[in-house]
Design a protein around this motif. Sequence first.
Motif, PDB file in Angstrom:
ATOM      1  N   ILE A 141       1.601 -11.135  59.295  1.00  0.00           N
ATOM      2  CA  ILE A 141       2.651 -12.611  58.915  1.00  0.00           C
ATOM      3  C   ILE A 141       1.459 -13.855  59.146  1.00  0.00           C
ATOM      4  O   ILE A 141       1.170 -14.176  60.590  1.00  0.00           O
ATOM      5  N   GLU A 142       1.688 -14.436  58.678  1.00  0.00           N
ATOM      6  CA  GLU A 142       0.801 -15.833  58.404  1.00  0.00           C
ATOM      7  C   GLU A 142      -0.805 -15.070  59.054  1.00  0.00           C
ATOM      8  O   GLU A 142      -1.301 -16.693  60.250  1.00  0.00           O
ATOM      9  N   GLU A 143      -1.796 -14.920  58.524  1.00  0.00           N
ATOM     10  CA  GLU A 143      -2.794 -14.160  59.463  1.00  0.00           C
ATOM     11  C   GLU A 143      -4.039 -14.887  58.598  1.00  0.00           C
ATOM     12  O   GLU A 143      -3.684 -15.529  57.384  1.00  0.00           O
ATOM     13  N   ASP A 144      -4.747 -15.178  59.579  1.00  0.00           N
ATOM     14  CA  ASP A 144      -5.672 -16.217  58.881  1.00  0.00           C
ATOM     15  C   ASP A 144      -6.807 -15.137  57.448  1.00  0.00           C
ATOM     16  O   ASP A 144      -6.858 -14.583  57.803  1.00  0.00           O
ATOM     17  N   TYR A 152      -6.385 -20.320  54.611  1.00  0.00           N
ATOM     18  CA  TYR A 152      -5.103 -20.370  54.679  1.00  0.00           C
ATOM     19  C   TYR A 152      -4.444 -19.189  55.566  1.00  0.00           C
ATOM     20  O   TYR A 152      -5.334 -18.169  56.446  1.00  0.00           O
ATOM     21  N   LYS A 153      -2.835 -19.297  55.520  1.00  0.00           N
ATOM     22  CA  LYS A 153      -2.212 -18.215  56.122  1.00  0.00           C
ATOM     23  C   LYS A 153      -1.672 -17.454  54.718  1.00  0.00           C
ATOM     24  O   LYS A 153      -0.952 -17.585  54.203  1.00  0.00           O
ATOM     25  N   THR A 155       0.636 -13.949  54.019  1.00  0.00           N
ATOM     26  CA  THR A 155       1.433 -13.145  55.206  1.00  0.00           C
ATOM     27  C   THR A 155       1.859 -12.291  53.688  1.00  0.00           C
ATOM     28  O   THR A 155       1.272 -11.924  52.518  1.00  0.00           O
ATOM     29  N   THR A 235       9.018 -15.238  57.848  1.00  0.00           N
ATOM     30  CA  THR A 235       8.680 -16.000  58.605  1.00  0.00           C
ATOM     31  C   THR A 235       9.114 -17.244  58.233  1.00  0.00           C
ATOM     32  O   THR A 235       8.856 -17.861  59.118  1.00  0.00           O
ATOM     33  N   ARG A 237      11.407 -18.810  56.517  1.00  0.00           N
ATOM     34  CA  ARG A 237      11.227 -20.016  55.502  1.00  0.00           C
ATOM     35  C   ARG A 237      12.726 -20.364  54.986  1.00  0.00           C
ATOM     36  O   ARG A 237      13.027 -21.106  54.732  1.00  0.00           O
TER      37      ARG A 237
END
Length: 278
Positions: A141-144, A152-153, A155, A235, A237
């Motif tokens: 989740i929201e990893e590089d 970028y991030k 998921t 995330t 959102r």
Amino acid sequence: MHFSKWQGCGNDFVLVDCFKENVDDFAAFAKQVCDRHYGIGGDGVLYVLPSDKADFRMRIFNTDGSEAEMCGNGIRCFARYLHDFGLTEKEAFTVETGAGILVPRLQLEAGKVTGVRVDMGEPVLEGEKIPVKGFGMDRVIEEDITVKGQDYKMTCVSMGNPHCVIFVDDAEAFPIHELGASFESHPAFPRKTNTEFVEVRDRQHVRMRVWERGAAVTLACGTGSCATGVAGVLTGRTDRKVEVELDGGKLMVEWDEATNHVFMTGPAELVFTGEIAY
Ligand SMILES: N[C@H](CCC[C@H](N)C(=O)O)C(=O)O
């Protein structure tokens, strides 16, 4: 050989009913007939097969001949074919897929099919099951991720097939044709990946464009829309029910909290039937 041509939100498929037709090499046939100049044209081929575990079995092959575990727009078209071409009287039935046994349900109004709602089963979130390298059984989740020198991030979610969801400020403007192939074949993904580029409009509406594994840019991706819905919740959102606006149309996705199942609702239309020399 007889075939039928279908589309769901512009994601288009050649469908071959293997109860009636014989194809000796599913991958080679898919590469041949998906070609939009030398073949019928399509984003993939759906094969209708018997199953000893479910009412029917669906296999899906991409334009490059690779087999995918599942196809969301495809299973809606598959379900519509079974109903419209008399293979079943049921309005809901079980389909064996690479993502398990899934249940499409036809939506009917005055006897006419207005859409298909599919229980897509549970999303898979553990890194090594998606698969994504380097996360073990942790969620991604929201990893590089770095692609062509740009960070970028991501998921990541599997709906039977792998998805890398990237949230962006402007989906229309994102250079998907320039970057899609580099995401698809990024070394983090042992089985490659589908990549969704998602702009959040509000908590119930997103705009998504997709570069599909084995098919490049398509007008829509059903499993990708489901992965987008799940990533939106993970995330923080979006809500659990979200409308996904794609290049080719809109899908409704709901990640049901009680069952942990993802439900996808959308259209499936017959374009034409035909004969091809094979
Ligand atoms: N290209 C995908 C398969 C088709 C999925 C997509 N067309 C959908 O509607 O889910 C893959 O290799 O995983």
